[in-house]
Design a protein around this motif. Structure first.
Motif, PDB file in Angstrom:
ATOM      1  N   ALA A  99       5.155  -7.592   8.594  1.00  0.00           N
ATOM      2  CA  ALA A  99       4.195  -6.885   9.438  1.00  0.00           C
ATOM      3  C   ALA A  99       4.497  -5.395   9.384  1.00  0.00           C
ATOM      4  O   ALA A  99       5.607  -4.976   9.077  1.00  0.00           O
ATOM      5  CB  ALA A  99       4.272  -7.393  10.882  1.00  0.00           C
ATOM      6  N   GLY A 100       3.491  -4.623   9.689  1.00  0.00           N
ATOM      7  CA  GLY A 100       3.627  -3.173   9.683  1.00  0.00           C
ATOM      8  C   GLY A 100       2.260  -2.520   9.670  1.00  0.00           C
ATOM      9  O   GLY A 100       1.231  -3.167   9.430  1.00  0.00           O
ATOM     10  N   ALA A 101       2.254  -1.226   9.938  1.00  0.00           N
ATOM     11  CA  ALA A 101       0.987  -0.499   9.968  1.00  0.00           C
ATOM     12  C   ALA A 101       0.391  -0.413   8.563  1.00  0.00           C
ATOM     13  O   ALA A 101       1.063  -0.674   7.554  1.00  0.00           O
ATOM     14  CB  ALA A 101       1.206   0.894  10.551  1.00  0.00           C
ATOM     15  N   THR A 102      -0.869  -0.032   8.520  1.00  0.00           N
ATOM     16  CA  THR A 102      -1.579   0.052   7.240  1.00  0.00           C
ATOM     17  C   THR A 102      -0.979   1.159   6.375  1.00  0.00           C
ATOM     18  O   THR A 102      -0.730   2.272   6.838  1.00  0.00           O
ATOM     19  CB  THR A 102      -3.068   0.344   7.493  1.00  0.00           C
ATOM     20  OG1 THR A 102      -3.599  -0.681   8.324  1.00  0.00           O
ATOM     21  CG2 THR A 102      -3.829   0.367   6.196  1.00  0.00           C
ATOM     22  N   GLY A 103      -0.746   0.834   5.098  1.00  0.00           N
ATOM     23  CA  GLY A 103      -0.253   1.820   4.150  1.00  0.00           C
ATOM     24  C   GLY A 103       1.235   2.061   4.189  1.00  0.00           C
ATOM     25  O   GLY A 103       1.706   3.076   3.667  1.00  0.00           O
ATOM     26  N   GLN A 104       2.007   1.168   4.780  1.00  0.00           N
ATOM     27  CA  GLN A 104       3.450   1.366   4.879  1.00  0.00           C
ATOM     28  C   GLN A 104       4.236   0.511   3.891  1.00  0.00           C
ATOM     29  O   GLN A 104       5.455   0.553   3.918  1.00  0.00           O
ATOM     30  CB  GLN A 104       3.925   1.059   6.305  1.00  0.00           C
ATOM     31  CG  GLN A 104       3.269   1.902   7.374  1.00  0.00           C
ATOM     32  CD  GLN A 104       3.473   3.392   7.158  1.00  0.00           C
ATOM     33  OE1 GLN A 104       4.513   3.809   6.681  1.00  0.00           O
ATOM     34  NE2 GLN A 104       2.474   4.185   7.501  1.00  0.00           N
ATOM     35  N   GLY A 105       3.559  -0.289   3.055  1.00  0.00           N
ATOM     36  CA  GLY A 105       4.265  -0.971   1.988  1.00  0.00           C
ATOM     37  C   GLY A 105       4.242  -2.479   2.035  1.00  0.00           C
ATOM     38  O   GLY A 105       5.062  -3.110   1.361  1.00  0.00           O
ATOM     39  N   LYS A 106       3.339  -3.096   2.808  1.00  0.00           N
ATOM     40  CA  LYS A 106       3.315  -4.562   2.862  1.00  0.00           C
ATOM     41  C   LYS A 106       2.901  -5.157   1.519  1.00  0.00           C
ATOM     42  O   LYS A 106       3.513  -6.124   1.055  1.00  0.00           O
ATOM     43  CB  LYS A 106       2.346  -5.027   3.962  1.00  0.00           C
ATOM     44  CG  LYS A 106       2.769  -4.705   5.371  1.00  0.00           C
ATOM     45  CD  LYS A 106       1.948  -5.451   6.380  1.00  0.00           C
ATOM     46  CE  LYS A 106       0.465  -5.165   6.268  1.00  0.00           C
ATOM     47  NZ  LYS A 106       0.131  -3.749   6.520  1.00  0.00           N
ATOM     48  N   SER A 107       1.869  -4.613   0.904  1.00  0.00           N
ATOM     49  CA  SER A 107       1.395  -5.173  -0.371  1.00  0.00           C
ATOM     50  C   SER A 107       2.437  -4.992  -1.468  1.00  0.00           C
ATOM     51  O   SER A 107       2.649  -5.888  -2.296  1.00  0.00           O
ATOM     52  CB  SER A 107       0.080  -4.503  -0.780  1.00  0.00           C
ATOM     53  OG  SER A 107      -0.925  -4.752   0.197  1.00  0.00           O
ATOM     54  N   VAL A 108       3.129  -3.843  -1.483  1.00  0.00           N
ATOM     55  CA  VAL A 108       4.200  -3.634  -2.459  1.00  0.00           C
ATOM     56  C   VAL A 108       5.336  -4.614  -2.207  1.00  0.00           C
ATOM     57  O   VAL A 108       5.945  -5.150  -3.139  1.00  0.00           O
ATOM     58  CB  VAL A 108       4.697  -2.178  -2.396  1.00  0.00           C
ATOM     59  CG1 VAL A 108       5.891  -1.979  -3.322  1.00  0.00           C
ATOM     60  CG2 VAL A 108       3.590  -1.221  -2.762  1.00  0.00           C
ATOM     61  N   GLY A 109       5.625  -4.883  -0.926  1.00  0.00           N
ATOM     62  CA  GLY A 109       6.656  -5.856  -0.608  1.00  0.00           C
ATOM     63  C   GLY A 109       6.310  -7.252  -1.100  1.00  0.00           C
ATOM     64  O   GLY A 109       7.179  -7.975  -1.597  1.00  0.00           O
ATOM     65  N   ILE A 110       5.043  -7.651  -0.969  1.00  0.00           N
ATOM     66  CA  ILE A 110       4.623  -8.966  -1.478  1.00  0.00           C
ATOM     67  C   ILE A 110       4.771  -9.026  -2.991  1.00  0.00           C
ATOM     68  O   ILE A 110       5.252 -10.022  -3.549  1.00  0.00           O
ATOM     69  CB  ILE A 110       3.180  -9.263  -1.029  1.00  0.00           C
ATOM     70  CG1 ILE A 110       3.122  -9.485   0.487  1.00  0.00           C
ATOM     71  CG2 ILE A 110       2.626 -10.481  -1.748  1.00  0.00           C
ATOM     72  CD1 ILE A 110       1.730  -9.704   1.013  1.00  0.00           C
TER      73      ILE A 110
END
Length: 880
Positions: free
Chosen positions: A543-554
């Motif tokens: 979880a995290g705000a938009t644009g903080q790296g969730k998609s890169v983490g996946i």
């Protein structure tokens, strides 16, 4: 002197009795004892009756006042409108629980009295009643009366000041009058200050707070024997008489006390002065995984002021000062070790401690039992032989974003930050013993050891002040660091270092890993690779705000698994409501992806297909549990071990079970569109699926209660939090604050195994993911993707045919009502045909299956697809 005399009455002075003459033969009635008022007041029974009365009055007023808080609007109009005579003897109805009397009493106490402070009268009646019933002074009446009078004035005036202009009489007439007079006398600001001062003064008088300033602890002086007055400085070559005198001193004497020496001199202990300035040891930089080791220095000696010595004593040459910069002390060096000090009273005595070996009985030893019959060796089953030519991706497909592999260390920046931290803490009278720094890729961890007696909470409260002095984006204080006796201050680096996924995958820790599902997440502050096992997590919430790296983490997690697992060992179920984030993995559909039978696209973007896929995963989970039950195993690892050893018969339905990883990129969007239909299968999978090798990775912007329920959240012990906007969001994700202090761009906190670790997420770019996907996709794969069990939704009209036997008898009548009204509403059928909701809903579903009305549109009415009765008759004839 008067004497006692008998009083004689003359017979003629007697008056004849009035009334009829009394008959001496008739018995006279007994006289009733006369009850005097004084004795009645002192009677114990009277006190108990009064006590019961006051207790009843206390309860009565409490109920009346509480009811008045909710019914004052209606009852107040009636009390103002009707006179007292009509109110008591008329037929007026009020809403107060205690009737007209309760409304009248409450109105007078609140409106014409002291407002909410009227509850103090309930307390007064209660303490009086208890004292009367018990018969002794349980409560001090006069002291309570003083507090009650103060409370009536203070509470009524305070409530009138705070709720000025409110319809409800919080302060009553007395509070309004006092507030009006005081506001006109000293103004509103003065009235507020006066109320604060009076309230605080009463608290001090009542509880007697202690406002002592914390005193600095003074270290006791070390016992150093002084030389004779004739010699200003005792050299190292002292006469042998001095040690002899020292050795012959009695043990019982306290060496710290002044006294006579054996040689006639005087032993003087120099006074200990307070520390004016603390000398901190130099800061040491810790790189990579090295442990912070502070070199041992000379023992710390506090500076002694010149006033502690005389002019004759302070006689040292410049050469001696250059050699010994410490304070001037008198030291007597003894050639032999001093005698052991006498034991102080109350000191613990030394006790010999011995650990005896445990007795082991030889009969308890378990002997290995040889098998009855030799087992013929059988070649184990290898699932990877289906794709025997499969090659794992190579590291040259990834880019090295940090070619020099060295973390930038700016000595000037580190020294500046260290001095700023020390100065800021000194401004608040906080002294520290030592400080060390560990430079990480994104932040630097400064570990400080506070001096004795310093509270950790004082340093924790200076988080904003330290951030201001360092001019940093945001710092995070860890007080204390788990497992260490230090306090950590994380300060963002000015020059940040990118953590490349290629370096992490090339590390020995990842290459030699024996985990079931190894994932490379990022690097710690000490530059150590953080590699975890997804199978033991067992599910991951990101979880995290938009644009903080969730998609890169996946992408980091998925690429890590692709580099370590064979297609026969792992399958992905990808859910992408955005439709663009996970589309890169479409090329590996025949190798690693799983989908429903009959579906063209393995990456799920439609909400309806997401529901079917999740339910199909639940069916797969139940089938796997049945296989585990028949095989007599508890988890997928034991089951696959038996299967590869050829101890399970494939003819009975047994098969090799690959791990399945469900990845949901935006879970909040699914909950908003599908709700319970998505929540229920996710909850089942989170609770039960880990033992059969199904693991979940769910990403969302904020896992609030309406997005992820407590049942789902409880089964996600591993959580990853990127930067969020507030502390509330951080507590929602991690159950603790800290994520709001992150600096973004992959900076994250990982909660795993009860520990909270700060990491810099490994970076993998989109072209790198495309290269890996193309490398795998160009190889020979399976004929089709991994097929999940087929799932048929009972509510889906497309998946079932309309049966004449199951059709409601009122089907034709309902169709005519809908077509005539041209309104596809369930409530219309309920009103026109006088049906219940369930039957009307079934009729509407049957009409939808017959293409008479459109699909459900939520709160809106369905579209009517048939416009005329002739079209309706044609459809009905075709259905027969």
């Amino acid at each position: 002197m008067s004497k006692n005399k008998l009083k004689t009455e003359k017979p003629e002075s007697k008056k004849p009795p009035k009334g009829p003459a009394t008959n001496p033969d008739v018995l006279k009635k007994d006289k009733e004892p006369e009850v005097k008022v004084k004795e009645l007041v002192k009677d114990e029974r009277t006190h108990k009756v009064l006590g019961v009365f006051f207790l009843l009055l206390s309860v009565y007023c409490f109920i009346a006042f509480t009811s008045y808080l909710f019914t004052w609007e209606d009852d107040q109009d009636k009390i103002f409108h009707y006179s007292t005579r009509e109110l008591f003897f008329g037929d007026v109805k009020v809403d107060n629980l205690l009737g007209r009397l309760g409304a009248y009493v409450s109105h007078n106490f609140f409106f014409y009295g002291v407002g909410i402070a009227a509850y103090l009268f309930c307390y007064f009646f209660f303490i009086v009643g208890v004292n009367f019933i018990v018969g002794r002074r349980v409560f001090r009446i006069w002291r309570s009366i003083k507090y009650i009078l103060f409370g009536l004035l203070f509470i009524s005036m305070t409530m009138a000041f705070v709720t000025n202009g409110h319809d409800f009489p919080w302060g009553g007439a007395m509070g309004d009058a006092l507030n009006k007079w005081m506001s006109g006398f000293v103004g509103k600001t003065g009235t507020a200050l006066l109320l604060i001062v009076v309230g605080f003064s009463w608290l001090i008088w009542k509880f007697n707070f202690d406002f002592k300033w914390p005193e600095k602890k003074i270290k006791p002086p070390k016992p150093v024997p002084a030389a004779a007055p004739a010699a200003p400085v005792a050299s190292a070559t002292a006469t042998p008489a001095a040690p002899a005198a020292t050795n012959t001193a009695p043990v019982r004497e306290d060496p710290r006390k002044n006294g006579l020496r054996d040689d006639g001199g005087v032993m003087v202990i120099p006074p200990h002065a307070e520390e004016e300035e603390e000398d901190l040891p130099p800061m040491e930089l810790v790189e990579r995984e090295d442990i912070t080791v502070i070199p041992s220095h000379a023992p710390y000696m506090p500076p002694v002021p010149a006033s502690s010595f005389t002019e004759e004593e302070d006689l040292r040459t410049e050469e001696e000062e250059a050699e010994d910069p410490g304070p001037l002390l008198y030291i007597e060096e003894t050639p032999e070790p001093p005698p052991p000090p006498a034991k102080k009273k109350g000191a613990p005595t030394e006790v010999a401690f011995e650990i005896k070996p445990t007795y082991q009985d030889e009969e308890d030893e378990v002997e290995e039992i040889a098998p009855v019959r030799p087992v013929e060796p059988v070649d184990p089953y290898d699932p990877s032989l289906d794709l025997r030519d499969y090659k794992f991706p190579t590291l040259d497909l990834l880019e090295n974003h940090n070619a020099d592999k060295v973390i930038v260390q700016d000595t000037t920046e580190l020294e500046k930050n260290k001095n700023q931290i020390i100065d800021t803490l000194k401004n608040y009278d906080i002294s520290i013993q030592k400080i060390s720094a560990t430079v990480g890729p994104t932040v630097t961890l400064y570990e400080i050891v506070p001096a004795a007696g310093v509270r950790i909470s004082r340093i924790k409260n200076l988080e904003d002040d330290i951030a201001l002095s360092l001019s940093a984006l945001g710092i995070r204080i860890i007080a204390p660091i788990p497992g260490k006796g230090t306090i950590g201050i994380e300060v963002p680096n000015v020059k940040k270092t990118i953590v490349s996924l290629k370096n992490m995958l090339a590390s020995e820790k990842f290459q030699s890993s024996t985990m079931d599902l190894p994932i490379a997440i990022g690097k710690k502050i000490d530059n150590e690779n953080f590699i975890a096992d997804l199978a033991k997590m067992p599910h991951l919430l990101m979880a995290g705000a938009t644009g903080q790296g969730k998609s890169v983490g996946i992408n980091t997690l998925l690429v890590s698994l692709l580099y370590k697992k064979h297609p026969s060992q792992l399958k992905f179920v990808l859910v992408d409501p955005k439709k663009v984030e996970l589309s890169l993995y479409k090329l590996i559909e025949k190798h690693f992806l799983a989908k429903l039978p009959g579906e063209d696209d393995a990456i799920i973007t439609d909400t309806k297909k997401v529901i079917h896929t999740l339910n199909a995963l639940c069916i797969e989970m139940d089938l796997r549990y049945d296989l585990l039950k028949e095989a007599g195993t508890r988890n997928i690892r034991e089951y696959n071990g038996k299967f590869t050893q050829r101890r399970l018969n494939p003819l009975k339905g047994h098969r090799y079970l690959p791990f399945i990883v469900l990845v949901v990129d935006e879970f909040a969007d699914l909950i908003m569109t599908a709700g319970k239909e998505v929540e229920m299968p996710i909850a089942r999978l989170a609770q039960l699926a880990r033992a059969v090798g199904i693991h979940l990775i769910i990403a969302t912007q904020r896992p609030s209660v309406n997005i992820i329920t407590g049942t789902i959240k409880a089964n996600f012990p591993a959580r990853v939090a990127f930067k969020v906007s507030s502390k509330i969001d951080s507590r929602t994700i991690l159950d603790i604050g800290g994520a709001e202090q992150l600096i973004g761009q992959g900076d994250m906190l990982v909660s795993f195994n009860g520990e909270l670790v700060r990491l810099q997420c490994a970076f993998v770019d989109t072209p790198e993911v495309e290269n890996v996907a193309e490398f795998i996709g160009n190889q020979k794969g399976y004929p089709d993707a991994f097929l999940l069990p087929e799932y048929v939704d009972d509510k889906d009209p497309d998946g079932r045919e309309l049966s004449i036997a199951d059709r409601d008898p009122l089907f034709e009548e309902a169709a005519q009502v809908i077509v005539t009204a041209q309104q596809g509403s369930t409530s219309l059928l309920q009103r026109r045909m006088k049906l219940g909701y369930n039957r009307a809903g079934r009729l509407m579903d049957q009409l939808e299956a017959a293409n008479i009305v459109g699909p459900n549109m939520g709160s809106k009415a369905r579209d009517v697809l048939v416009k005329t009765e002739s079209e309706l008759n044609e459809i009905l004839n075709n259905l027969l």
